[in-house]
Each structure stands twice: as C-alpha cells, then as structure tokens.
Write a protein that holds these residues in place. Sequence first.
Motif, PDB file in Angstrom:
ATOM      1  N   UNK A   1       0.573  -0.975  -0.284  1.00  0.00           N
ATOM      2  CA  UNK A   1       0.048   0.043  -0.112  1.00  0.00           C
ATOM      3  C   UNK A   1       0.664   1.386   0.581  1.00  0.00           C
ATOM      4  N   UNK A   2       1.926   1.000   0.508  1.00  0.00           N
ATOM      5  CA  UNK A   2       2.830   2.311   0.764  1.00  0.00           C
ATOM      6  C   UNK A   2       3.142   2.787  -0.421  1.00  0.00           C
ATOM      7  N   UNK A   3       3.826   1.613  -1.481  1.00  0.00           N
ATOM      8  CA  UNK A   3       4.491   1.749  -2.221  1.00  0.00           C
ATOM      9  C   UNK A   3       3.766   2.215  -3.559  1.00  0.00           C
ATOM     10  N   UNK A   4       2.088   1.792  -3.258  1.00  0.00           N
ATOM     11  CA  UNK A   4       1.299   2.453  -4.185  1.00  0.00           C
ATOM     12  C   UNK A   4       0.753   4.330  -3.706  1.00  0.00           C
ATOM     13  N   UNK A   5       0.724   4.401  -2.829  1.00  0.00           N
ATOM     14  CA  UNK A   5       1.069   6.142  -2.650  1.00  0.00           C
ATOM     15  C   UNK A   5       2.093   6.273  -3.019  1.00  0.00           C
ATOM     16  N   UNK A   6       3.245   5.661  -2.893  1.00  0.00           N
ATOM     17  CA  UNK A   6       4.778   6.419  -3.210  1.00  0.00           C
ATOM     18  C   UNK A   6       5.002   6.564  -5.049  1.00  0.00           C
ATOM     19  N   UNK A   7       4.513   5.307  -5.308  1.00  0.00           N
ATOM     20  CA  UNK A   7       3.871   5.193  -7.112  1.00  0.00           C
ATOM     21  C   UNK A   7       3.167   6.907  -7.927  1.00  0.00           C
ATOM     22  N   UNK A   8       1.940   6.887  -7.439  1.00  0.00           N
ATOM     23  CA  UNK A   8       1.314   7.368  -7.261  1.00  0.00           C
ATOM     24  C   UNK A   8       1.974   9.021  -7.464  1.00  0.00           C
ATOM     25  N   UNK A   9       2.875   9.501  -5.914  1.00  0.00           N
ATOM     26  CA  UNK A   9       3.256  10.927  -6.769  1.00  0.00           C
ATOM     27  C   UNK A   9       3.818  11.518  -7.963  1.00  0.00           C
ATOM     28  N   UNK A  10       4.727  10.351  -8.620  1.00  0.00           N
ATOM     29  CA  UNK A  10       5.330  11.223  -9.943  1.00  0.00           C
ATOM     30  C   UNK A  10       4.333  11.556 -10.606  1.00  0.00           C
ATOM     31  N   UNK A  11       2.701  10.401 -11.001  1.00  0.00           N
ATOM     32  CA  UNK A  11       2.120  10.746 -12.380  1.00  0.00           C
ATOM     33  C   UNK A  11       1.305  12.533 -11.361  1.00  0.00           C
ATOM     34  N   UNK A  12       1.035  11.919 -10.030  1.00  0.00           N
ATOM     35  CA  UNK A  12       0.225  13.239  -9.364  1.00  0.00           C
ATOM     36  C   UNK A  12       1.000  14.982  -9.861  1.00  0.00           C
ATOM     37  N   UNK A  13       2.169  14.467 -10.029  1.00  0.00           N
ATOM     38  CA  UNK A  13       3.398  16.008 -10.066  1.00  0.00           C
ATOM     39  C   UNK A  13       3.163  15.972 -11.542  1.00  0.00           C
ATOM     40  N   UNK A  14       3.158  14.867 -12.657  1.00  0.00           N
ATOM     41  CA  UNK A  14       3.590  14.913 -13.959  1.00  0.00           C
ATOM     42  C   UNK A  14       1.610  16.106 -14.297  1.00  0.00           C
ATOM     43  N   UNK A  15       0.560  15.574 -13.313  1.00  0.00           N
ATOM     44  CA  UNK A  15      -0.654  15.946 -14.055  1.00  0.00           C
ATOM     45  C   UNK A  15      -0.084  17.385 -13.874  1.00  0.00           C
ATOM     46  N   UNK A  16       0.179  17.514 -12.351  1.00  0.00           N
ATOM     47  CA  UNK A  16       0.032  18.822 -12.539  1.00  0.00           C
ATOM     48  C   UNK A  16       0.572  20.335 -12.396  1.00  0.00           C
ATOM     49  N   UNK A  17       2.159  19.397 -12.808  1.00  0.00           N
ATOM     50  CA  UNK A  17       2.381  20.784 -14.354  1.00  0.00           C
ATOM     51  C   UNK A  17       2.205  20.665 -15.621  1.00  0.00           C
ATOM     52  N   UNK A  18       1.968  20.005 -15.732  1.00  0.00           N
ATOM     53  CA  UNK A  18       0.527  19.519 -17.603  1.00  0.00           C
ATOM     54  C   UNK A  18       0.170  20.924 -17.541  1.00  0.00           C
ATOM     55  N   UNK A  19      -0.652  20.631 -16.561  1.00  0.00           N
ATOM     56  CA  UNK A  19      -1.712  21.881 -16.637  1.00  0.00           C
ATOM     57  C   UNK A  19      -0.885  23.223 -16.652  1.00  0.00           C
ATOM     58  N   UNK A  20       0.483  23.839 -17.008  1.00  0.00           N
ATOM     59  CA  UNK A  20       1.247  25.165 -16.155  1.00  0.00           C
ATOM     60  C   UNK A  20       2.146  24.710 -16.607  1.00  0.00           C
ATOM     61  N   UNK A  21       2.344  24.233 -17.855  1.00  0.00           N
ATOM     62  CA  UNK A  21       3.462  24.395 -18.617  1.00  0.00           C
ATOM     63  C   UNK A  21       3.652  22.848 -19.606  1.00  0.00           C
TER      64      UNK A  21
END
Length: 166
Positions: A98-118
């Motif tokens: 579960x912790x590995x899944x949560x940590x793996x979710x950080x990279x795509x969340x960062x991508x999706x956040x930044x993709x909307x701005x650059x």
Amino acid sequence: TAPTSPDTEPPDRGPALWLFAAALALQLAFWLGAADRDRAWHAGFQGDAPLWQELAAKAAAGAPDELFRLPLRPPAMQWAVAALWNGDPAGAWWLRIGCALLAAAVAPLVYLLLRGHGERATAVLAGALCAAASNLLLLGSGLHAELPYLVLVLVLRFSPRGLIPE
C-alpha cells in the motif's frame, strides 16, 4: 460538443500511467531487493515505523497506551495503522505494498499538476525525477506518516475539473 481550448483540455493521461507503472516498479524493486523486506520499514529510513508497529500491536491487543490519547503523531495515520494491522511483522507486507502504491502515485500526480501549467516534456521529466527520487523510494518503503499526507496534498491541488474530465 463545444470547441475546446488548450486551457480547458484535460491533460494527456498516457504519460501519467507510464510514470505510475515505472514508479511502482522502482518502489517494488527497492523493497523486494532489500535484505529487510520482511520488516515494516527499510533500514535506510526507520522513522516512526517501529512506533506504528508497536501501536498497531497494542491496539489489536486492546492494551491502553498514552500515545492513543496524545496528539503527538498525525491522527489519521495512527487510526489507519491500528485499524489495518495487528503489529505482527509477518503481516507488514501488504501495508508496504500500500505504501509503495501511494509513493508510486506521486510521480503521475506531479506530472498532471505540472502539465496543466507548462510544457509536456518538462512535466514528464519532473514526474520521472520524482519516480526515481531516493527520498521517495525510502518514504514508500515503510509505514511513514508523511506519505499519505503528501499524496493528499497533491490530490487537493487539483481542481475538480482537472481530476474528472467532462
């Protein structure tokens, strides 16, 4: 349908899926490749994981503990660990997944956040760097309160329209 502009189009989720898969592969390789894979934490970052294990064991046994009454640690993590685990090291593997899944979710969340701005390439690079970041690999390798809160903060940075395409 109404015409869309670049500002209203949802970000391309293909790279987010690849980033999640790559980050999860790195998280699992980091965890399973270590000699301490049977414990609730990685030797590189013990943090509060032994405390979470002790509290889970006490909660499962119904034993009182001062830490259940004092808000010294994030309460959601304390409640979740007590509800999901009995403190037995043999049962820690599924919490570490579960912790590995949560940590793996950080990279795509960062991508999706930044993709909307650059630029897309910048967002992909930032997501890839997050996926391979040693501190995130350590954080995702055990029961650490910072991880669910990090994911929560990243999710809360989205607007509802950014999360759910129309």
